[in-house]
Enzyme design. Structure first.
Site, PDB file in Angstrom:
ATOM      1  N   GLY A   1      25.181 -32.058 -48.384  1.00 26.48           N
ATOM      2  CA  GLY A   1      24.755 -30.923 -47.559  1.00 26.48           C
ATOM      3  C   GLY A   1      24.256 -31.386 -46.209  1.00 26.48           C
ATOM      4  O   GLY A   1      24.465 -30.718 -45.187  1.00 26.48           O
ATOM      5  N   ASP A   2      23.601 -32.525 -46.181  1.00 21.43           N
ATOM      6  CA  ASP A   2      23.141 -33.128 -44.924  1.00 21.43           C
ATOM      7  C   ASP A   2      24.250 -33.922 -44.249  1.00 21.43           C
ATOM      8  O   ASP A   2      24.509 -33.757 -43.051  1.00 21.43           O
ATOM      9  CB  ASP A   2      21.958 -34.054 -45.200  1.00 21.43           C
ATOM     10  CG  ASP A   2      20.675 -33.309 -45.516  1.00 21.43           C
ATOM     11  OD1 ASP A   2      20.254 -32.492 -44.688  1.00 21.43           O
ATOM     12  OD2 ASP A   2      20.097 -33.548 -46.590  1.00 21.43           O
ATOM     13  N   LEU A   3      24.890 -34.811 -44.997  1.00 20.91           N
ATOM     14  CA  LEU A   3      25.789 -35.785 -44.381  1.00 20.91           C
ATOM     15  C   LEU A   3      27.076 -35.156 -43.863  1.00 20.91           C
ATOM     16  O   LEU A   3      27.559 -35.507 -42.778  1.00 20.91           O
ATOM     17  CB  LEU A   3      26.110 -36.895 -45.384  1.00 20.91           C
ATOM     18  CG  LEU A   3      24.899 -37.665 -45.934  1.00 20.91           C
ATOM     19  CD1 LEU A   3      25.354 -38.779 -46.859  1.00 20.91           C
ATOM     20  CD2 LEU A   3      24.048 -38.220 -44.803  1.00 20.91           C
TER      21      LEU A   3
END
Length: 390
Positions: free
Chosen positions: A174-176
């Protein structure tokens, strides 16, 4: 010289998504100035540490995604610090932030304000639910983390065993993934500016990114009218394309087409299965029976034996531990483990290298992560020197 060595980035991001995005830019040569709030990025104190958290400047979490940047500690609510920030904006190419929607506006430092100081500025934001400028929703302003994005975007519903609960992926996609898409958006905006002289606003939302990440579930829902769910390690339209237990671990077999299936059956000594189930449709219809046949065979093999027997005939690999990754010659030949200094420890540490390879301007980690406010005199001194020259 990196491919982006002509770019100055003001990085107001923290935790993971924003820092990973600006880390990619730094690896490609951009001068990334990490503008940290008083006390610094909240993940500076996150483990792991080599030995002693009291003596080491930061943990592995911060080191991994902030390598090669310069640090300047500023309180944007302080008049003098705000003035210093705006003076840096005047000469910056890119500003990146990952605050909640409306946070920068509270300091009168939103895109519209910064554009007055630098009309061709590229301003980029990473938020859980995007920015009202690019599509307003009632979710904006809500906090979001990787787990929230994976839950809403369909990743957890389609990850895990069929009889198990929804499961997040190991890495924080979700972040990367959001960060990587944001980096692409920034570079597209840089190219547009080169052609037109115009800056612009770039916005990437974690929820949107996870919806893009689960693209297979979207078309499956549209085409079939049925909501996809967890299938373990199997594939909805290919077989065998799965993980199988071996005598000493697990290995994956990716028999993508009919030829691969025939080769697999030959290696197994089960040529009759290739004759009885020659097409993908037939194999999918009888996948449970066939999976049991392959599982029985794979349990008789070690990882190395299975991979060796299939090598050159059927794509296969063992499921590696991180320890095995560290021992893999391929990883070292590709410079995918990079030693950096760990301030306060008695040895270097290794972080993941950059997977983007270029023949002339090789991206690479450009040194360790910075100490908090380490480059104040250097950065503000550069500004003062330029002012004196002007």
């Amino acid at each position: 010289m990196g491919a982006l060595s002509n770019l100055r980035v003001l990085d107001l991001t923290q935790v993971l998504a924003g820092p990973y995005c600006t880390m990619l830019l730094a690896d490609m040569g951009a001068d990334v100035v990490k503008i940290e709030r008083p006390g610094g990025d909240m993940i500076r104190s996150n483990p792991p540490f080599v030995d002693d958290p009291e003596t080491e400047a930061y943990g592995g979490y911060f080191q991994s995604v902030n390598r090669g940047k310069r640090s300047l500690e500023l309180n944007l609510g302080d008049e003098d610090d705000r003035a210093d920030f705006l003076s840096l904006v005047e000469e910056a190419d890119i500003v990146v932030e990952n605050y909640r929607s409306g946070t920068m506006e509270k300091y009168d430092l939103g895109y519209e304000t910064l554009k007055e100081y630098n009309e061709d500025l590229i301003y980029s934001s990473i938020r859980g639910f995007g920015d009202p400028r690019t599509g307003e929703t009632e979710r904006q302003g809500q906090p979001s983390f990787d787990l929230i994005a994976q839950a809403l975007g369909g990743v957890m519903e389609t990850t895990g065993q069929p009889d198990g609960p929804p499961t997040k992926t190991g890495p924080g996609v979700g972040d990367l993934f959001t960060a990587t898409l944001n980096c692409i958006g920034i570079l597209a905006a840089v190219n547009h500016r080169e052609q037109t002289g115009e800056g612009q606003y770039v916005d990437t939302a974690m929820y949107d990114s996870m919806l893009s990440f689960t693209e297979r579930a979207v078309y499956q829902q549209s085409y079939t009218g049925e909501a996809p769910t967890r299938r373990g390690n199997s594939h909805p339209t290919l077989f065998p394309y799965n993980a199988f237990e071996t005598a000493d671990g697990y290995a994956v077999i990716a028999a993508f087409n009919d030829n691969h299936w025939a080769e697999l059956c030959d290696v197994m000594g089960r040529e009759e299965l290739a004759e009885e189930y020659p097409t993908t449709a037939e194999r999918l219809e009888h996948r449970e029976i066939l999976r049991d046949e392959i599982a029985d065979w794979s349990l008789e093999q070690t990882n190395d034996e299975l991979v060796s027997k299939l090598e050159g005939r059927v794509p296969a690999a063992k499921v590696q531990t991180t320890e095995e990754i560290f021992d893999d010659p391929h990883v070292h030949a590709r410079d995918m483990l990079v030693p950096v200094e760990q301030p306060g420890a008695d040895r270097d540490v290794e972080i993941a290298g950059n997977p983007i390879k270029m023949s002339e301007t090789e991206p690479r980690p450009r040194g360790r992560a910075p100490l908090l406010d380490e480059h104040r005199e250097e950065i503000l001194g550069e500004k003062a020197e330029r002012a004196a020259d002007d």
